[in-house]
Write a protein that holds these residues in place. Structure first.
Motif, short mmCIF file in Angstrom:
data_model
loop_
_atom_site.label_atom_id
_atom_site.label_comp_id
_atom_site.label_asym_id
_atom_site.label_seq_id
_atom_site.Cartn_x
_atom_site.Cartn_y
_atom_site.Cartn_z
N CYS A 220 0.86 -1.13 0.02
CA CYS A 220 0.01 -0.15 -0.14
C CYS A 220 0.78 1.28 0.10
O CYS A 220 0.50 2.30 -0.87
N LEU A 221 1.92 1.30 0.72
CA LEU A 221 2.71 2.46 0.75
C LEU A 221 3.45 2.81 -0.44
O LEU A 221 3.45 3.99 -0.85
N VAL A 222 3.85 1.50 -1.26
CA VAL A 222 4.71 1.77 -2.50
C VAL A 222 3.58 2.46 -3.27
O VAL A 222 4.15 3.11 -4.08
N THR A 223 2.74 1.64 -3.47
CA THR A 223 1.43 2.05 -4.40
C THR A 223 1.25 3.72 -4.44
O THR A 223 1.02 4.33 -5.14
N GLU A 224 0.95 3.98 -2.94
CA GLU A 224 0.57 5.35 -2.88
C GLU A 224 1.86 6.50 -3.06
O GLU A 224 1.69 7.65 -3.45
N ALA A 225 3.02 5.65 -2.97
CA ALA A 225 4.21 6.86 -3.21
C ALA A 225 4.31 7.03 -4.67
O ALA A 225 5.36 7.34 -5.27
N GLY A 226 3.78 6.03 -5.89
CA GLY A 226 4.19 6.02 -6.92
C GLY A 226 4.70 4.94 -7.45
O GLY A 226 5.05 4.92 -8.82
N GLY A 227 4.66 3.90 -6.73
CA GLY A 227 5.62 2.64 -7.31
C GLY A 227 4.83 1.76 -7.93
O GLY A 227 3.67 1.72 -7.93
N TRP A 228 5.26 0.33 -7.96
CA TRP A 228 4.60 -0.70 -8.45
C TRP A 228 4.72 -1.90 -7.82
O TRP A 228 5.75 -1.85 -7.08
N HIS A 229 3.83 -2.85 -7.63
CA HIS A 229 3.98 -4.30 -6.92
C HIS A 229 3.49 -5.30 -7.67
O HIS A 229 2.23 -5.21 -8.29
N HIS A 230 4.05 -6.38 -7.44
CA HIS A 230 3.49 -7.53 -7.96
C HIS A 230 2.24 -8.10 -7.19
O HIS A 230 2.34 -7.90 -5.96
N PRO A 231 1.12 -8.45 -8.06
CA PRO A 231 -0.14 -8.76 -7.13
C PRO A 231 0.27 -9.86 -6.17
O PRO A 231 0.92 -10.83 -6.10
N PHE A 232 -0.45 -9.94 -5.01
CA PHE A 232 -0.29 -10.83 -4.11
C PHE A 232 -1.67 -11.58 -3.91
O PHE A 232 -2.63 -10.71 -3.64
N PRO A 233 -1.92 -12.79 -4.12
CA PRO A 233 -3.26 -13.72 -3.95
C PRO A 233 -3.69 -13.45 -2.47
O PRO A 233 -2.87 -13.85 -1.54
N VAL A 234 -5.05 -12.92 -2.55
CA VAL A 234 -5.64 -12.75 -1.11
C VAL A 234 -6.74 -13.49 -1.07
O VAL A 234 -7.43 -13.42 0.23
N ASP A 235 -7.53 -14.11 -1.93
CA ASP A 235 -8.84 -14.50 -1.90
C ASP A 235 -8.90 -15.75 -1.22
O ASP A 235 -7.68 -16.64 -1.56
N GLY A 236 -9.85 -16.09 -0.39
CA GLY A 236 -9.93 -17.20 0.26
C GLY A 236 -8.74 -17.57 1.07
O GLY A 236 -8.12 -16.91 1.72
N ASP A 237 -8.26 -18.96 0.92
CA ASP A 237 -7.18 -19.64 1.78
C ASP A 237 -5.77 -19.05 1.43
O ASP A 237 -4.92 -19.26 1.84
N GLN A 238 -5.67 -18.55 0.24
CA GLN A 238 -4.61 -17.88 -0.49
C GLN A 238 -3.95 -16.94 0.66
O GLN A 238 -2.82 -16.47 0.63
N LEU A 239 -4.83 -16.13 1.30
CA LEU A 239 -4.38 -15.06 2.17
C LEU A 239 -3.30 -15.68 3.13
O LEU A 239 -2.44 -15.04 3.47
N THR A 240 -3.56 -16.74 3.54
CA THR A 240 -2.61 -17.47 4.60
C THR A 240 -1.20 -18.14 3.99
O THR A 240 -0.58 -18.68 4.78
N LYS A 241 -1.23 -18.37 2.70
CA LYS A 241 -0.03 -18.72 2.13
C LYS A 241 1.00 -17.73 1.49
O LYS A 241 0.49 -16.61 1.42
N GLY A 242 1.92 -18.33 1.40
CA GLY A 242 3.09 -17.42 0.77
C GLY A 242 3.12 -17.25 -0.59
O GLY A 242 2.46 -17.92 -1.51
N ALA A 243 3.89 -16.19 -1.19
CA ALA A 243 3.77 -15.91 -2.64
C ALA A 243 5.19 -15.10 -2.98
O ALA A 243 5.76 -14.58 -1.94
#
Length: 262
Positions: A220-243
């Motif tokens: 969130c910080l990087v996005t709001e500062a004008g940067g880019w990030h690779h998407p992180f999977p957050v739906d369902g139980d993906q939120l508790t797994k690594g990526a």
């Protein structure tokens, strides 16, 4: 939505400072802590991590009882409001227990599968990084905006590693970055290094395997500062797994995506 977001943003900042003060007190008397290992001898936890997470959980439950909550130490409690808090009470526990200042409290809030709040507090430096969707990013109230002229060749990239990936993979990652003309640091706290990307101290951060509680506030910080990030999977139980986690300033995005293969 705006009112709901503002209320949670103010709470996240207040909680981060309060939690950071508790963690700093433990840090200053860390020789009294009982240190436990998790996955291996490098993956440690103490009562400080657990107490700080419980403090944050309780504060969120008091103010927004219908919100979901995911913490590193006690897992996921589902909510019904559409908001989910994602928290690492002490990111950088290894530096913490070894007397180094490179650790932080990381608090993110998700809404509609997106990180809409990111607050990272580094108590040893008394620095508060804060961002909310559409409101920009700040460091101690000073607006953060990334410089597009900074690249992997004229700035420094942060990297992270753990035993979820092989030593050979990590070695190749470093080799590829150096061959491209870059250089790197690793300070033991992925969340804090992501905050450094937002602040322009690092031009990017890459770790092949991270969890949501380590990265979403920084994203969130990087996005709001004008940067880019690779998407992180957050739906369902993906939120508790690594990526894989990758965040970058505009001038480093293409190079780091190529280096990371993302």
């Amino acid at each position: 939505m705006t009112h709901d977001l503002d209320a949670r943003f103010a709470l996240a900042e207040a909680i981060a400072r309060k939690a950071g003060a508790v963690a700093l007190d433990y840090f200053n008397r860390r020789e009294t802590l009982v240190i436990e290992t998790k996955r291996d001898a490098q993956d440690v936890v103490s009562i400080a991590d657990r107490e700080v997470e419980n403090l944050i959980r309780a504060a969120v439950a008091d103010a927004h009882g219908d919100d979901g909550f995911l913490g590193e130490e006690y897992g996921l409690a589902a909510g019904s409001s559409g908001y989910t808090w994602v928290v690492d009470p002490i990111d950088g526990t290894s530096p913490f227990v070894n007397g180094m200042p490179n650790w932080c409290v990381s608090i993110a809030v998700l809404h509609d599968s997106k990180p809409v709040i990111g607050v990272i507090f580094a108590p040893c430096f008394n620095e508060l990084y804060a961002a909310a969707a559409g409101k920009g990013a700040t460091l101690d109230g000073r607006t953060l905006r990334l410089d597009p002229s900074r690249t992997i060749r004229n700035a420094v990239t942060g990297i992270g590693a753990n035993n979820y990936v092989t030593p050979a993979f990590v070695g190749k990652m470093v080799e590829t970055l150096l061959e491209a003309g870059g250089n790197f640091i690793r300070n033991g706290s992925g969340a804090l290094m992501l905050a450094y990307v937002a602040a322009g101290r690092l031009v990017g951060y890459y770790e092949p395997y991270m969890h949501a509680w380590d990265c979403l506030a920084g994203y969130c910080l990087v996005t709001e500062a004008g940067g880019w990030h690779h998407p992180f999977p957050v739906d369902g139980d993906q939120l508790t797994k690594g990526a894989p986690v990758l965040a970058a300033a505009p001038g480093a995005t293409d190079d780091l995506r190529r280096i990371a293969g993302l």
